[in-house]
Each structure stands twice: as C-alpha cells, then as structure tokens.
Design a protein around this motif. Structure first.
Motif, mmCIF file in Angstrom:
data_model
loop_
_atom_site.group_PDB
_atom_site.id
_atom_site.type_symbol
_atom_site.label_atom_id
_atom_site.label_comp_id
_atom_site.label_asym_id
_atom_site.label_seq_id
_atom_site.Cartn_x
_atom_site.Cartn_y
_atom_site.Cartn_z
ATOM 1 N N HIS A 139 -1.452 1.355 -9.771
ATOM 2 C CA HIS A 139 -0.682 2.690 -9.437
ATOM 3 C C HIS A 139 0.417 2.442 -8.520
ATOM 4 O O HIS A 139 0.179 1.143 -7.632
ATOM 5 C CB HIS A 139 -1.438 4.033 -9.011
ATOM 6 C CG HIS A 139 -1.953 3.582 -7.528
ATOM 7 N ND1 HIS A 139 -2.909 2.885 -7.262
ATOM 8 C CD2 HIS A 139 -1.805 4.004 -6.273
ATOM 9 C CE1 HIS A 139 -3.226 2.629 -6.068
ATOM 10 N NE2 HIS A 139 -2.375 3.599 -5.368
ATOM 11 N N HIS A 165 -0.111 -1.462 -7.383
ATOM 12 C CA HIS A 165 -1.206 -2.066 -6.450
ATOM 13 C C HIS A 165 -2.609 -1.497 -7.254
ATOM 14 O O HIS A 165 -2.599 -0.603 -7.769
ATOM 15 C CB HIS A 165 -1.193 -1.898 -4.905
ATOM 16 C CG HIS A 165 -0.915 -0.521 -4.611
ATOM 17 N ND1 HIS A 165 0.269 0.126 -4.607
ATOM 18 C CD2 HIS A 165 -1.466 0.490 -4.073
ATOM 19 C CE1 HIS A 165 0.192 1.324 -4.216
ATOM 20 N NE2 HIS A 165 -0.980 1.457 -3.570
ATOM 21 N N ASP A 201 2.454 4.461 -4.898
ATOM 22 C CA ASP A 201 2.161 5.552 -4.396
ATOM 23 C C ASP A 201 2.999 6.571 -4.482
ATOM 24 O O ASP A 201 4.248 6.274 -4.478
ATOM 25 C CB ASP A 201 1.765 5.594 -2.962
ATOM 26 C CG ASP A 201 0.637 4.461 -2.871
ATOM 27 O OD1 ASP A 201 -0.350 4.370 -3.431
ATOM 28 O OD2 ASP A 201 0.209 3.975 -1.526
#
Ligand code: OGA
Ligand code: NI
Length: 359
Positions: free
Chosen positions: A224, A280, A226
């Motif tokens: 994903h 990440h 952020d």
C-alpha cells in the motif's frame, strides 16, 4: 459499557494476538496472494537513505545538504530515515508495548467503533473491502490533532496518555521542519506545504504484529501507499518493513532511535509527482512480535488539496486532480490500496503495486 458496544465494529473482531496463541497454521482468510518480487536486505548502496539532522544545529551548508538529501530521497525512494532529530522515542514504545501486553478484556474496552480512521480505538481490520485479505496485525488508533479525546485513550499503562500526547506534539514539530525542507527542495517558500495543508490532521497508529506460525503465508500490512500527507514511523529493533524500489522489496533496516519518514499520497499529489508516495508492506516473524508506531499528518477531511501550480509547466504536465481528503480516504477504505487511482487525472494510469508481478 455493554458487551454489545464493545463489539460494535463487527462481531468477527478477534485480535490476531489471541489467534496466535493457539494456532499451528494460519486460517485461510489470512493467506496473502503469492508474490514473486525479490527481496533485498543488507546490500550496500541499496537501502533507504539516512539523513543526519544534527539536532537542528545546522550551518547554512548543512541546511543545504539536508534539503538536498531529503529531496532526492523523497523523489527516488519516497522514504528516508532521520537520526539526531532530538525526539525521545523510547517512552512511547514502552507504553505502547505495555498496552498490548495487557489482558484481552482490558484492551477490548477500547475496541474501535468503526472501520477506517475516524475514531480512536483498538482493532484488527481497517479496510471493509469484500476481497480484503485479513492482516496479521492488531492496532491502536489515536486521533491526535486537531482534537485529542483523552477520555477514550487507554487508562493503562498510567503514563500512556501523557507520553503519547507528548509524542504527538514532538511529531507535529518535526513534521513542520521536514515539510519546510521538502518545500525548499522543490524551490518553494519554506512554509509552502505547511500552509497548503492548513489545520493539521494528525493521527498515531500503533501496529502490533504478533509472532506467526507460518510467517511467509501472511502479511502484517499488504502492499500500500499511505493516503495522508507525510508519515513518521518508529520501528522497534525487528525488521519487517519493506519498500518497493525498482521492482524489488528493500528492507528498511531498523536503526536504533531513528525515525523513518515517508511521503504519502497527498504530498505526491501536491508536488505533482516530484515526490513519490511509494508502495511498502510489512512482513511478520515466526516467534517474536514486532511493534511500530506510525503517525500520519494530513489536512482536515473537508479540505481539498491540489497540485502546486508552481510545479506544473510544459515539462511537468498536471498528473493529479484536486481531491477532497475525506472523499479520498473513503475511496481507499472502501477499495483498499487500489483506491489511489482516484487521484490520477488519467484514469488509465494504475498505482504501481497493481503492476506488480504476482503468481
Ligand atoms: C503503516 C505502515 C509500517 C510498519 O502503518 O501504514 O506502513 O513498519 N507501517 O509497521
Ligand atoms: Ni504504510
């Protein structure tokens, strides 16, 4: 508080920490899709850049260096670690670990009331997407700015409220300084990004990844990016965080006392792609739990952010459309990480992780 209220988020809420106590194999709904992307660790020259902030006693030359290093890390990696930042990171890690070590009944008093990121609380699942794989992670989410509702924060350990409030203040200060470096790094006035965010919307998410009987089959957090503006992260001494760089997962080595910082989606948008909000994920361990404390800084949910007009020209066409942050969060909570497509002008462009080789 009645039992019904405690489990209001979903009758199925079972902390992974409890599951992990008795299981020899992971339940099917926790098994992550296979991923053949190679993982790199300890390879010289292939790790997230480390920037020395010299406790902010920076000569003009050192200031220039910091701006340069942060700007290039943020465009090439989307991630960097800072050392000598002046923040005490041990107390927040201690009180957070102590919270997760409390009996289940005590923790469940604070069960989060809804999915997503709008209320304080203890939980295990954030996305409500139908096809979401369950994550090998429990969490505690704190809304820390603009308002802290300390009444809903853990009463145990006793220092929890004071220490986590202090961390929120320290992180707000550090974030302002980093945003200043990032503004200067693209040739804008120091306060540019901070002003564009307006009133800070800051949260602190403590992730707790219990030991797992089959660690290679699950993920602590799926790939994903952020969705906020800027993320500050404390890792404990145990590796687990991996960043996607040139189609390789690169381990972010835990450095004692360092703070890991990553560009999040809104800053990628505001910088018109000069800075990258990079994919990440988090792997888990067989025997040891791992804990991280992630704090995101963004704008208020009803604010709209847009690419800086100063960063749009013939060589840099506008890549992102203005988005209202609340709408964007809803999209990501509903669809999972694929929700990032919402901010691209070109609807055919896909977030990087959708292009990952699988199988
Ligand atoms: C996150 C995250 C990394 C970690 O909370 O969004 O990516 O190391 N956490 O826990
Ligand atoms: Ni993340």
């Amino acid at each position: 508080m009645t039992k019904g209220e405690i489990f209001a988020m979903g009758a199925e809420f079972v902390p992974v920490q409890e599951l992990s106590k008795s299981l020899k194999a992971v339940p099917k709904n926790y098994i992550a899709p296979e991923d053949k992307v190679p993982v790199v660790t300890h390879e010289p020259g292939k790790s997230v850049p480390v920037v020395d902030l010299c406790d902010f006693n920076l000569s003009p030359e050192q200031h220039e260096r910091v701006v340069r290093e942060i700007a290039s890390a943020s465009s090439e990696w989307g991630f960097f670690q800072v050392i000598n930042h002046g923040i005490d990171v041990t107390k927040p890690q201690k009180v957070s670990r102590e919270f997760f070590e409390l009996p289940k009944e005590e923790k469940l008093k604070y069960a989060a009331k809804e999915y997503g990121f709008k209320s304080d609380g203890y939980g295990s699942k954030i996305s409500n997407a139908a096809d979401a794989v369950q994550l090998w992670r429990d969490y505690f989410f704190l809304c820390t700015s603009p308002k802290r509702n300390l009444d809903s924060w853990p009463a145990q350990p006793l220092q929890y409220k004071e220490v986590m409030s202090g961390l929120s203040d320290d992180f707000l200060m550090l974030t302002r300084k980093i945003l200043g470096f990032l503004s200067e790094g693209v040739g804008l006035p120091t306060d540019y990004f901070e002003k564009r965010f307006g009133v800070p919307n800051q949260s602190i998410l403590t992730n707790y990844y219990p030991g797992c009987p089959e660690p290679d089959k699950v993920l602590g957090i799926e790939p994903h990016s952020d969705f906020g503006g800027l993320t500050l992260l404390l890792q404990d001494g145990i590796p687990g965080l991996q960043v996607l760089q040139n189609n390789t997962w690169v381990v972010v080595e835990p450095i004692p006392g360092a703070i890991t910082i990553n560009i999040s989606d809104l800053l990628e948008l505001m910088s018109n792609g000069r800075y990258q909000s990079v994919i990440h994920r988090v792997k888990v361990n067989a025997s040891r739990p791992r804990m991280s404390i992630a704090s995101n800084y963004s704008c208020l949910f009803d604010s709209t952010v847009a690419p800086a007009p100063e960063l749009i020209d013939e060589d840099h066409p506008q890549l992102y459309k203005p988005v209202k942050f609340g709408d964007y969060v809803q999209e990501v909570v509903k669809k999972g990480p694929t929700g990032k497509a919402y901010m691209f002008i070109n609807h055919d462009s896909k977030p990087e992780y959708m292009l990952l080789p699988k199988h």
